[in-house]
Design an enzyme around this catalytic site. Sequence first.
Site, PDB file in Angstrom:
ATOM      1  N   LYS B  76       0.857  -1.179   0.000  1.00 33.52           N
ATOM      2  CA  LYS B  76       0.000   0.000   0.000  1.00 33.52           C
ATOM      3  C   LYS B  76       0.897   1.233   0.000  1.00 33.52           C
ATOM      4  O   LYS B  76       1.930   1.252   0.688  1.00 33.52           O
ATOM      5  CB  LYS B  76      -0.889  -0.028   1.251  1.00 33.52           C
ATOM      6  CG  LYS B  76      -1.930   1.074   1.336  1.00 33.52           C
ATOM      7  CD  LYS B  76      -2.810   0.914   2.585  1.00 33.52           C
ATOM      8  CE  LYS B  76      -3.893   1.977   2.654  1.00 33.52           C
ATOM      9  NZ  LYS B  76      -4.762   1.825   3.853  1.00 33.52           N
ATOM     10  N   SER B 151      -9.776   1.988   2.987  1.00 37.79           N
ATOM     11  CA  SER B 151      -8.862   2.735   2.143  1.00 37.79           C
ATOM     12  C   SER B 151      -7.873   1.859   1.375  1.00 37.79           C
ATOM     13  O   SER B 151      -7.304   2.322   0.381  1.00 37.79           O
ATOM     14  CB  SER B 151      -8.084   3.736   2.991  1.00 37.79           C
ATOM     15  OG  SER B 151      -7.229   3.064   3.901  1.00 37.79           O
ATOM     16  N   SER B 175     -10.053  -0.360   7.144  1.00 42.22           N
ATOM     17  CA  SER B 175      -9.431  -0.176   5.827  1.00 42.22           C
ATOM     18  C   SER B 175      -8.764  -1.408   5.243  1.00 42.22           C
ATOM     19  O   SER B 175      -8.390  -1.393   4.069  1.00 42.22           O
ATOM     20  CB  SER B 175      -8.407   0.963   5.888  1.00 42.22           C
ATOM     21  OG  SER B 175      -9.075   2.203   5.855  1.00 42.22           O
TER      22      SER B 175
END
Lengths: 483, 483
Positions: B76, B151, B175
């Site tokens: 990420k 997210s 997330s």
Amino acid sequence: MMEWETVIGCEIHTQLATKSKIFSGAATAYGAEPNTQACAVDLGLPGVLPVLNKEAVRMALMFGLAVNAEIGKRSVFARKNYFYPDLPKGYQISQFELPIVGKGELSIELEDGQTKVVGITRAHLEEDAGKSLHEDFHGMTGIDLNRAGTPLLEIVSDPDMRSGKEASAYMRKIHALVTYLGICDGNLQEGSFRCDVNVSVRPKGQAEFGTRAEIKNLNSFRFVEKAVEYEVARQIAIIESGGKVIQETRLFDADKGETRSMRSKEEANDYRYFPDPDLLPVIVEDALIEQLRQGLPELPDAKKARFIEAFGLPAYDAAFLTGSRAMADYFEQVVESANCEAKMAANWVMGELSAALNRAELGIEQSPIGASQLAGLIARIADNTISGKIAKEVFEAMWSGEGDADQVIEKKGLKQITDSGAIEAIVDEVLANNAQQVENYRNAEPDKRGKMIGFFVGQIMKASQGKANPGQVNQLLKSKLDN
Amino acid sequence: MHTKTLAELSAGLAAGEFTSVELTEHFLARIRQHDGRLNSFITVTEEQALAQAREADARRAAAQAGPLTGIPIAHKDIFCTDGVRTSCASKMLDPFIAPYDATVVARFLQAGMVMLGKTNMDEFAMGSSNETSFYGPVKNPWDLACVPGGSSGGSAASVAARLTPAATGTDTGGSIRQPAALCGITGLKPTYGRVSRYGMIAFASSLDQAGPMAATAEDCALLLGAMAGFDERDSTCAEREVPDYHAALGGDLKGLRIGLPREYFGEGLDSQVAAAVETAIAEYKKLGAEVVAISLPNTHLAVPTYYVVAPAECSSNLSRMDGVRFGYRCENPKDLEDLYKRSRGEGFGSEVKRRIMVGAYALSSGYYDAYYLKAQKIRQLISQDFTEAFKQVDVIMGPTAPSAAFRLGEKKDDPVAMYLADIYTIAVNLAGLPGMSVPCGFADGLPVGLQLIGNYFDEARLLNVAHQYQLATDWHRRLPEGF
């Protein structure tokens, strides 16, 4: 005429003498090239996290113990949020609601010999910011983050001081304490020890405080005194002419001896303090407190008492000599090496040496004459090799680096004449050359003779270039004149 | 090769069926072929990936390979990666090349994993749909008109489409779990403190936790073993042994007590999602588990509490993005204030700005007690709910999200509707517990996730509970069409 009372509280920032920063492993040494002592944590790069330096905690606790304070067994780091270019994270990690050191106290000596107890409100750990550099950037500002993250202990006093002299006495005492403890190098020029003073005035007898002004970043004891005096006069003048003192931050201009308002906009800052979620609360175990208490060095008050007791020094001398750990250590080393009367060592340290250091604007740590060298000089006075007067000449030579006492005495031929035959020859010569004065002396009443003998002593000392032993001269003179 | 799980790839590499270079080239080719439609990567690091793959093959030749050596992974874009852009999907950090590796990244490198690139996400991890990214939204591989969740949407979508066998995610309020559910993969948010946060760009420090996202619980067990463990650079990281999660997989579920909180099955839950979850619970009963009805009475307070705590922390965490030292800086600033205002105004997207403002408000003096302090108290109550529940049960289950993936744009302009997407996941972060999402069926062709919540540091049990379910079902084997 209204009588006014001054009220002063101090916030002192002491830079703790840790090797690395409070939340990173970067070095804290002063004077490095800009931004060479700032790691990713100090730069506040995305993703970095603070890790508390335990040595800073130990040092803060030592201070707490030294001022007999309540120790925060559980203290919490909080973020103080504001934007400034030399504050890399946009917040300063400090302590807010739960500081590591709570209420304590400290006694200071006043000029009249009285002591006064000043309350310590609290002391908390925090990180220093970097520096903004406004020169050499052609209208832009440079940022040096070497200082960012340096550990500070902010010591906050109660508003207990009533004059500039008291404020500077307090600052000196805190300075002595932190340097005794070895938790701060005490270097005022490099900013290791700086003081903000809050000053207000009120009509004598009034309970509530007047509006205060905060004078920031005073880095000399003298400046504290002067800044307070100026500020008090300024505030009284404002009030007496019908004006109002406004609460503001002011700077002291040492060259002009006045304070002036900082030009920064006076907006009410809301720092939005909250506990820093990156750091755990600091839990202090009783065992650590006990261990630190056992390891505390002799502190100024105890040392002063011992100097009075063990050395028989007057209170004034003891206070002066224990004013800093370096001074006290120097003095004790002199006494030990010279094996002389403590008072004699005290006179030299407080007199000749301190005067010379003041003239040269040096601290005792930078003295060109070391303690053992000074002891060497004093030993030569004690064993009658030189007189006190000659000693001052030797001292000057030592100060300019001409060697230690024995070398100077030898090189300049300053050794006292103690050979009684040699002294007698000079005495006889002087008496022969001043027959009239000898006549007068012998005709004078015995109670007047004491004064008259001084003339002969002076002549003899002159003839011997100051080297004749004064005791022997007196003795010889008396026996020759009175017979 | 891409249809294999990470565990199967590990076995294939060990058996010499293919090399790491072949595997890496295969996934890089898939990214080139498919990511145009998904937009799941912000940066693809092809050259470094191939170099790392060659190194991994060399390591294997030298008999120094571990179970993860040579397997590709995507990070990420919230994790700092040395020498590679680390943008947090924000214009603010678009120019930011991190000068160091996050601990998680470093540990995977040490294990010999191959980094394919950096995945897309909501800007600064603020969002539940991946629509707040500066680099544009990520599409759900099950339906390109739908969001992947957020997210960690890029990580979830890339694993679901098998553009990578595994990815890292971070979970502040859901997330990892919510996008895992919406994309039909397995994701684990570990206990707060299980995985180091160093180098992971902070959103809300007291809630953020990194975790693995992959096809199966077994894969997650292998990945967590490499990620977890004490890191002296993160003070909130637990100093605690890391169990062998992979070895702990096994053992039946007879007598396992599953708690079903009635608050997780009430109003607002999509009926098809509810049905899928109930079918999964029935499967668990078949595996020998017992079901216990429980209550988490403060569940309704979780979302409002979170939206005070998380914005408060982010308002401070994001202060370092000030245009001074790194990242975006506005053109030709007039003065310092202009530099701050325009750099931040132009660099941050609207959701980030909304949260900074909410957070700054909640921390302001005069509001702090009513918002931040009260939220912290409620947070305690929410934790106590779970503590009570875990006295009766071993694991808590329910839906991960109230609905399957929603359409792009559907909730974009309605922040409150968007915030409610995390209604079942947020409390877990507030309490600091570990949570997982595993695929458990479909609603109108879109994946549904089953949420498993464990007690503190009980990841090994949680992973096995998920693993046993995956041995009995094949939801986790389903792949979206067209990839």
